[in-house]
Design an enzyme around this catalytic site. Structure first.
Site, PDB file in Angstrom:
ATOM      1  N   ASN A  99       0.873  -1.187   0.000  1.00  0.00           N
ATOM      2  CA  ASN A  99       0.000   0.000   0.000  1.00  0.00           C
ATOM      3  C   ASN A  99       0.897   1.219   0.000  1.00  0.00           C
ATOM      4  OD1 ASN A  99      -2.198  -1.590   0.300  1.00  0.00           O
ATOM      5  ND2 ASN A  99      -2.745  -0.864   2.341  1.00  0.00           N
ATOM      6  N   GLU A 491     -32.298  11.339   4.374  1.00  0.00           N
ATOM      7  CA  GLU A 491     -31.650  10.024   4.271  1.00  0.00           C
ATOM      8  C   GLU A 491     -31.285   9.450   5.632  1.00  0.00           C
ATOM      9  OE1 GLU A 491     -28.744   9.394   0.494  1.00  0.00           O
ATOM     10  OE2 GLU A 491     -28.257  11.120   1.739  1.00  0.00           O
ATOM     11  N   LYS A 606     -25.636   1.662  -0.478  1.00  0.00           N
ATOM     12  CA  LYS A 606     -24.552   2.515  -0.974  1.00  0.00           C
ATOM     13  C   LYS A 606     -24.497   2.482  -2.492  1.00  0.00           C
ATOM     14  CE  LYS A 606     -21.126   5.248  -0.491  1.00  0.00           C
ATOM     15  NZ  LYS A 606     -21.640   6.617  -0.308  1.00  0.00           N
TER      16      LYS A 606
HETATM   17  C1  G6P Z   1     -27.672   5.582  -3.636  1.00  0.00           C
HETATM   18  C2  G6P Z   1     -26.794   6.157  -2.552  1.00  0.00           C
HETATM   19  C3  G6P Z   1     -26.620   7.653  -2.777  1.00  0.00           C
HETATM   20  C4  G6P Z   1     -26.070   7.914  -4.154  1.00  0.00           C
HETATM   21  C5  G6P Z   1     -26.941   7.261  -5.233  1.00  0.00           C
HETATM   22  C6  G6P Z   1     -26.260   7.291  -6.580  1.00  0.00           C
HETATM   23  O1  G6P Z   1     -28.949   6.091  -3.506  1.00  0.00           O
HETATM   24  O2  G6P Z   1     -27.354   5.918  -1.292  1.00  0.00           O
HETATM   25  O3  G6P Z   1     -25.724   8.175  -1.813  1.00  0.00           O
HETATM   26  O4  G6P Z   1     -26.004   9.292  -4.378  1.00  0.00           O
HETATM   27  O5  G6P Z   1     -27.162   5.889  -4.923  1.00  0.00           O
HETATM   28  O6  G6P Z   1     -25.118   6.493  -6.499  1.00  0.00           O
HETATM   29  P1  G6P Z   1     -23.854   6.654  -7.414  1.00  0.00           P
HETATM   30  O7  G6P Z   1     -22.912   5.602  -6.923  1.00  0.00           O
HETATM   31  O8  G6P Z   1     -24.315   6.383  -8.819  1.00  0.00           O
HETATM   32  O9  G6P Z   1     -23.343   8.030  -7.253  1.00  0.00           O
END
Ligand code: G6P
Length: 611
Positions: A99, A491, A606
């Site tokens: 790393n 959220e 996520k």
């Molecule tokens: C989910 C996550 C959000 C994110 C969205 C888009 O809803 O909880 O935090 O903004 O997806 O995800 P991405 O990885 O495409 O930015």
């Protein structure tokens, strides 16, 4: 940001290493590898996720009680099988995982090449492996001495675990700048870049210090410095759950990530902003800049927080580069038979690079012949693989589900794209362009100044944690910020919140305002300052509670609002990067005070890989 795991003992190493890699995967995503010593070395490495490595290995008989594993986040060399760790030295004597960054690797490589050493990969790690082997063979010394001598010639940062095929009873580990933890078991040791893969095996750990070298046999650990001074290992007891590890002392990943934003934005700048601030170089877009400059229209597709970054991108690009921009929810765009022309550019924004709707939207745009670009954080994820070109945000792994540093680094990339296009299209003079570069590079320092005032957000959270509704208002560049502030709050705290353009308040939300409704107004000094002052008065006339985010030294709003939070002044185009920070902190503290699971809010994921 890669993940390291190692094992020596009486058990089969492979399942321990594979399980460890899965736990570490959030740290690095572009390739993974495992090496074991069992008479002969066994080495497997694969571009892609840990699962790809596991599928790749699945038919092999893999056995041994000593081994190392690595999951990579590319620094030197593109993500592919060859650049994946572990790396083997030219004559196969040493197998290493690493790393960090060896800063003087180019000079060392040149010297080794002059002496006839050949290289297979583009990594700095292979240079180190060959340097160790060169010293080992030429100097006829032990592996440990070769490692220590090699490290004395190295500049940069490393967390290293090394196998030597001639000394198959030991692992050698070394640390400088990049953390390593040794887990102490019963006739067994574990080693990893954080305690995540260790905690399920033992709670007794030794944290290596900078310049430490550990020689680890299954029943003995000898600790010394690179200069051969003996050290006394200190065993600590882990008092943590797996999910709490590596928050670097923060209570939650989200808080850590909020505080990381100055560094993340600096990482986004790295290699792209000339050290003398004389220009911007977006390497990933090099081949498509001429097409971008001539584009008739830009369509930004994204979901969630990334969509809010896209809205800020629209304001930035239309303002600076004078190209019409449309921002679309990827899920709407893909199903509504959109008009996409050959001279349109589609930009997909995604932290994870895996969001299903965004991925489907770019496939549609490609089918229709548009140039498709990506702004992603996760190296080697699907969206960057499928786009024609793009820019990584390099924010580092974002683990908190509520996106924070991903947003600010996405906006940073969009600002840089807008500036490059605006300059090349002649809408930004040299002077204006250079002035903007200077102001953008000052943003991390200004965020630091906001972060030191986090207690003020905590006090606000104490006052309003029980509210059931919040309204967020902003005009121009601050309308997307209002949306993002509202999203953060709902959220993680489950409070209903809405973001609105401040002037639109009169067309509906004003009916909701009473003494129980906190209204967060982003009201820094810009050309519509007087208008936002009027909006604040409208809220106050209805007994609403105003929390205003204002420019340092503001005296007008201070007299009107119930609370003000000051942010440093910047170019208005970049103030979204500043004003969003107190909103992130406010949401975070409210969620904590309401007893919510900040990092894993209910029903959210996520990375949303289903439609
Ligand atoms: C989910 C996550 C959000 C994110 C969205 C888009 O809803 O909880 O935090 O903004 O997806 O995800 P991405 O990885 O495409 O930015």
């Amino acid at each position: 940001m890669c993940g390291i795991v190692g094992y020596i003992g009486n058990k089969e190493a492979y399942p321990i290493l594979m399980n460890g890699l899965k736990r570490l995967e959030y740290r690095g995503y572009d390739s993974a590898g495992i090496a074991l010593l069992n008479g002969q070395p066994l080495l497997y490495k694969k571009k892609g996720k840990v699962n790809d490595l596991e599928n790749y290995i699945s038919d092999s008989i893999i056995s041994g009680q000593l081994g190392i594993g690595h999951t990579r986040w590319a620094t030197h060399g593109e993500p592919n099988d060859v650049n994946a760790h572990p790396h083997t030295s030219e004559h196969g004597k040493f197998i290493i995982i690493h790393n960090g960054i060896i800063e003087n690797y180019a000079r060392i490589k040149e010297k080794l090449e002059i002496r006839g050493v050949t290289f297979k990969s583009a990594t700095d790690t292979e240079v180190l492996a060959n340097l160790i082997e060169y010293i080992y063979i030429k100097g006829q010394v032990t592996a440990e001495i070769a490692v220590r001598l090699a490290l004395s010639k190295v500049e940069g940062a490393y967390g290293l675990v090394i196998l030597c095929v001639d000394e198959p009873d030991r692992l050698i580990a070394a640390r400088k700048g990049s953390p390593l933890v040794v887990g102490v078991g019963d006739e067994e040791y574990f080693i990893a870049s954080d305690a995540t893969p260790i905690v399920e095996h033992t709670k007794s750990v030794i944290y290596l210090n900078d310049d430490d070298v550990a020689i680890i046999k299954k029943d003995e650990l000898v600790l010394k410095t690179v200069k051969n001074d003996k050290q006394t290992p200190i065993v600590h007891q882990l008092d943590l759950d797996v999910g709490e590890i590596d928050k670097s002392g923060y209570d939650h990943f989200m808080l850590k990530e909020i505080f990381e934003q100055p560094k993340s934005i600096l990482d986004t700048f790295r290699g792209r902003v000339a050290p003398d601030l004389s220009g911007l170089n977006l390497g990933g877009l090099f081949n498509v800049i001429p097409q971008m400059v001539k584009a008739k229209r830009i369509i930004i597709v994204a979901c969630g927080t990334s969509w809010h970054a896209g809205l800020l991108g629209e304001y930035l690009m239309e303002d600076m580069a004078r190209i019409p921009v449309e921002v679309e929810y990827a899920s709407e765009f893909r199903y509504r038979n959109p008009i996409i022309n050959m001279d349109d550019i589609v930009i997909a924004i995604s932290q994870s690079g895996e969001t299903a709707d965004t991925l489907a939207a770019i496939r549609l745009a490609k089918e229709k012949g548009a140039l498709v670009l990506g702004i992603c954080n996760v190296v080697g994820s699907s969206i960057p693989r499928e786009t024609d070109a793009g820019v990584y945000t390099h924010a580092g792994p974002e683990i908190g589900v509520a996106s924070t540093k991903a947003f600010t680094t996405q906006v940073t990339v969009l600002a840089m794209m807008a500036m490059v296009m605006g300059h090349k299209r002649g809408y930004l003079s040299d002077k204006k362009y250079l002035g903007l570069i200077k102001e953008l590079t000052e943003i991390p320092g200004k965020i630091e100044k906001i972060l030191v005032k986090s207690d003020a957000c905590k006090e606000l959270a104490t006052l309003y944690q029980r509210a059931t509704n919040f309204l967020y208002l902003g005009r121009g560049y601050f309308f997307p910020v209002a949306l993002e502030g509202a999203l953060k709050l709902k959220e993680i705290s489950y409070i209903h919140a809405e973001g609105y353009p401040a002037a639109e308040m009169k067309h509906g939300p004003i009916a909701l305002i009473d003494q129980n409704m906190p209204v967060v107004v982003i009201a820094t000094k810009d050309k519509s300052y007087d208008k936002i002052v009027s909006n604040i008065q409208e809220v106050k006339a209805r007994n609403g509670v105003v929390i205003a985010i204002v420019t340092e030294g503001d005296s007008v709003i201070r007299k009107l609002a119930d609370h003000v939070f000051e942010v440093p002044e910047s170019n208005i185009a970049f103030e979204g990067l500043l004003t969003v920070v107190p909103l992130q902190l406010l949401s975070y503290y409210i969620a904590v005070m309401r007893g919510c699971n900040v990092d894993q809010p209910r029903n959210l994921a996520k990375s949303v890989t289903v439609e």
